[in-house]
Design a protein around this motif. Structure first.
Motif, PDB file in Angstrom:
ATOM      1  N   ASP A   1      -4.485  11.936   3.090  1.00 59.03           N
ATOM      2  CA  ASP A   1      -3.034  11.626   2.999  1.00 59.03           C
ATOM      3  C   ASP A   1      -2.179  12.364   3.734  1.00 59.03           C
ATOM      4  O   ASP A   1      -1.226  12.716   3.412  1.00 59.03           O
ATOM      5  CB  ASP A   1      -2.871  11.052   1.759  1.00 59.03           C
ATOM      6  N   GLY A   2      -2.622  12.700   5.092  1.00 55.56           N
ATOM      7  CA  GLY A   2      -1.543  13.600   5.712  1.00 55.56           C
ATOM      8  C   GLY A   2      -0.234  12.991   6.084  1.00 55.56           C
ATOM      9  O   GLY A   2       0.709  13.803   6.262  1.00 55.56           O
TER      10      GLY A   2
ATOM     11  N   VAL B   1       7.518   8.413  -3.128  1.00 57.29           N
ATOM     12  CA  VAL B   1       6.548   7.313  -2.746  1.00 57.29           C
ATOM     13  C   VAL B   1       7.029   6.724  -1.481  1.00 57.29           C
ATOM     14  O   VAL B   1       8.209   6.648  -0.846  1.00 57.29           O
ATOM     15  CB  VAL B   1       7.332   6.390  -3.737  1.00 57.29           C
ATOM     16  N   VAL B   2       5.893   6.592  -0.538  1.00 51.16           N
ATOM     17  CA  VAL B   2       5.860   6.286   0.688  1.00 51.16           C
ATOM     18  C   VAL B   2       5.219   4.869   0.728  1.00 51.16           C
ATOM     19  O   VAL B   2       4.063   4.532   0.475  1.00 51.16           O
ATOM     20  CB  VAL B   2       5.383   7.230   1.604  1.00 51.16           C
TER      21      VAL B   2
ATOM     22  N   ASP C   1       0.825  -1.153   0.048  1.00 55.39           N
ATOM     23  CA  ASP C   1      -0.117  -0.038  -0.208  1.00 55.39           C
ATOM     24  C   ASP C   1       0.755   1.304  -0.014  1.00 55.39           C
ATOM     25  O   ASP C   1       1.666   1.375   0.896  1.00 55.39           O
ATOM     26  CB  ASP C   1      -0.701   0.029   1.309  1.00 55.39           C
ATOM     27  N   LEU C   2       0.929   2.153  -1.006  1.00 55.83           N
ATOM     28  CA  LEU C   2       1.907   3.157  -1.225  1.00 55.83           C
ATOM     29  C   LEU C   2       0.967   4.460  -1.213  1.00 55.83           C
ATOM     30  O   LEU C   2      -0.079   4.454  -1.720  1.00 55.83           O
ATOM     31  CB  LEU C   2       2.622   2.970  -2.446  1.00 55.83           C
ATOM     32  N   SER C   3       1.831   5.333  -1.054  1.00 55.19           N
ATOM     33  CA  SER C   3       1.477   6.744  -1.129  1.00 55.19           C
ATOM     34  C   SER C   3       2.267   7.476  -2.447  1.00 55.19           C
ATOM     35  O   SER C   3       3.303   7.202  -2.080  1.00 55.19           O
ATOM     36  CB  SER C   3       1.285   7.544   0.164  1.00 55.19           C
TER      37      SER C   3
ATOM     38  N   THR D   1      -2.224   5.340  -3.085  1.00 58.58           N
ATOM     39  CA  THR D   1      -3.146   6.631  -2.647  1.00 58.58           C
ATOM     40  C   THR D   1      -2.344   7.899  -3.252  1.00 58.58           C
ATOM     41  O   THR D   1      -1.253   8.073  -2.951  1.00 58.58           O
ATOM     42  CB  THR D   1      -3.183   6.586  -1.343  1.00 58.58           C
ATOM     43  N   SER D   2      -3.042   8.704  -3.877  1.00 60.24           N
ATOM     44  CA  SER D   2      -2.458   9.933  -4.287  1.00 60.24           C
ATOM     45  C   SER D   2      -3.694  11.189  -4.227  1.00 60.24           C
ATOM     46  O   SER D   2      -4.823  10.967  -3.769  1.00 60.24           O
ATOM     47  CB  SER D   2      -1.998   9.809  -5.655  1.00 60.24           C
TER      48      SER D   2
END
Length: 405
Positions: free
Chosen positions: A267-268, A192-193, A170-172, A233-234
């Motif tokens: 997405d803080g 990318v997190v 699961d990435l941000s 998530t973006s």
């Protein structure tokens, strides 16, 4: 015909009188020294009737009687037939309360100031037991303030994103724009997190990249190392809502989670990463801002080797099951077989489970802290609400800063 409004200051009673002469209504200011007015008829209304309300008012009856009979009563006293608490005029339950609040908040000499400033002005002159409550209710219901002011509210409880199950699934994804252009032409950073391990990758890129370039960059730098993610998530950047971007991840069975419009708190986590990365880059480059690309790898290592507050571990430790070698590791330990290390390596799933539990606990703690300052508001069909229309919905050239919010 004369009509007057009284003002009380330092136990002296003053009033402004409007006189109607042949030339119309004129304002005359009375001073304490002298006043020269041609009076045809004088009629004083309003405040004089307040004297008759003290005896029957449930808040001031006892203090009124004590002052009438000459008994000492803390801060209360009688002046000119009116009841005072210290230097503040006591206002019994009547229409005067709402009138005074209205004059202080939205009168001809007021400017719809906020609750605190309205309350301060009234508390310096008047007193009644529920002054604070009445001012708060009046300001909250002021239609002009609701229409023309901002929309900062504490409604809506915190709703954290679901806790990931494993690493690099699961990435941000987000961008840092507005950076000085480097020798290679890079002027932005793709961040990318991994939402589970909190490991970050920072890639220099150009803000002119479209969805095709971003996808190629992401596959080269991330997918080739960690595999295809399950969710991404973006925000609603034009790159992330294009048909190519949606179709690409749909074929790879990756779920796209787009944040709410104008709501970066969705997405803080990645917003915090962006802020931290910006601070770190400024410390590295200092007087050489165009060298940020050369320092990006050092920032990435420093970020991934620091313990994370939510997980309690550094991202390196979660992903690779060991701490990274650092410059301060001057002592090289002998490569002897350690039962504890071997056991930890075999029990990697336990580490993942502990991190998952820690993330869940952290999210719950953050939610409780956030909700302590917020309130739940539920709407029903038929309710009347204020809807903020942003300037993007107005025709070009028709929106100004003075438009209703």
């Amino acid at each position: 015909m004369l009509a007057g409004l009284f003002f009380f200051k330092n136990s002296h009673l003053f009033y402004n009188i409007r006189s109607r002469c042949s030339t119309g209504w004129q304002m005359h200011a009375l001073s304490r020294r002298a006043a020269m007015l041609i009076r045809l008829q004088t009629e004083i209304t309003g405040l004089q009737e307040m004297k008759t309300l003290y005896a029957a008012d449930e808040d001031f009856t006892s203090f009124w009687e004590q002052c009438i009979f000459g008994k000492s009563s803390s801060d209360y006293s009688l002046r000119h037939g009116f009841l005072f608490k210290a230097n503040c005029l006591c206002i019994p339950k009547s229409s005067w309360c709402q009138f005074l609040i209205k004059e202080s908040h939205c009168g001809s000499l007021a400017a719809h100031v906020g609750r605190d400033r309205t309350l301060t002005q009234l508390q310096a002159r008047f007193y009644w037991p529920h002054l604070n409550r009445d001012v708060s209710q009046f300001v909250e219901r002021c239609p002009v303030c609701q229409t023309y002011k901002g929309t900062s509210q504490n409604t809506g409880l915190c709703m954290p994103l679901p806790t990931p199950e494993s690493i690099w699934e699961d990435l941000s994804l987000d961008f840092i724009l507005g950076l000085p252009r480097t020798r290679t032409g890079a002027d932005s950073i793709m961040v990318v997190v991994d939402r589970f391990s909190k490991m970050d990758h920072f890639f220099p890129c150009k803000k002119t990249f479209d969805a095709v370039h971003i996808a190629k960059h992401l596959f080269k730098e991330k997918v080739s190392l960690h595999g295809v993610p399950r969710s991404l998530t973006s925000d609603r950047d034009v790159k992330f809502i294009s048909h190519f971007w949606r179709e690409l991840w749909k074929r790879l069975h990756t779920e796209l989670n787009l944040s709410s419009a104008y709501h970066p708190q969705t997405d803080g986590q990645i917003e915090v990463v962006n802020r931290t990365l910006g601070n770190m880059l400024r410390c590295f480059v200092q007087d050489h801002p165009k060298k940020w690309e050369e320092m990006l790898s050092q920032d990435e290592f420093a970020f991934n080797s620091m313990p994370n507050r939510s997980t309690g571990h550094c991202p390196f430790n979660i992903v690779y099951t060991k701490m990274p070698n650092h410059l301060v590791d001057v002592a090289v330990l002998p490569k002897c077989r350690s039962t504890a290390v071997a056991h930890a390596a075999k029990q990697f799933k336990n580490i993942v489970d502990r991190v998952h539990a820690q993330l869940t606990e952290s999210n719950l703690k953050y939610k409780q802290q956030a909700d302590s300052h917020r309130r739940f508001k539920k709407f029903y069909p038929g309710d009347l609400v204020m809807l903020r229309v942003r300037r993007e919905h107005f025709p070009t050239g028709t929106y100004t800063k003075h438009n209703p919010r």
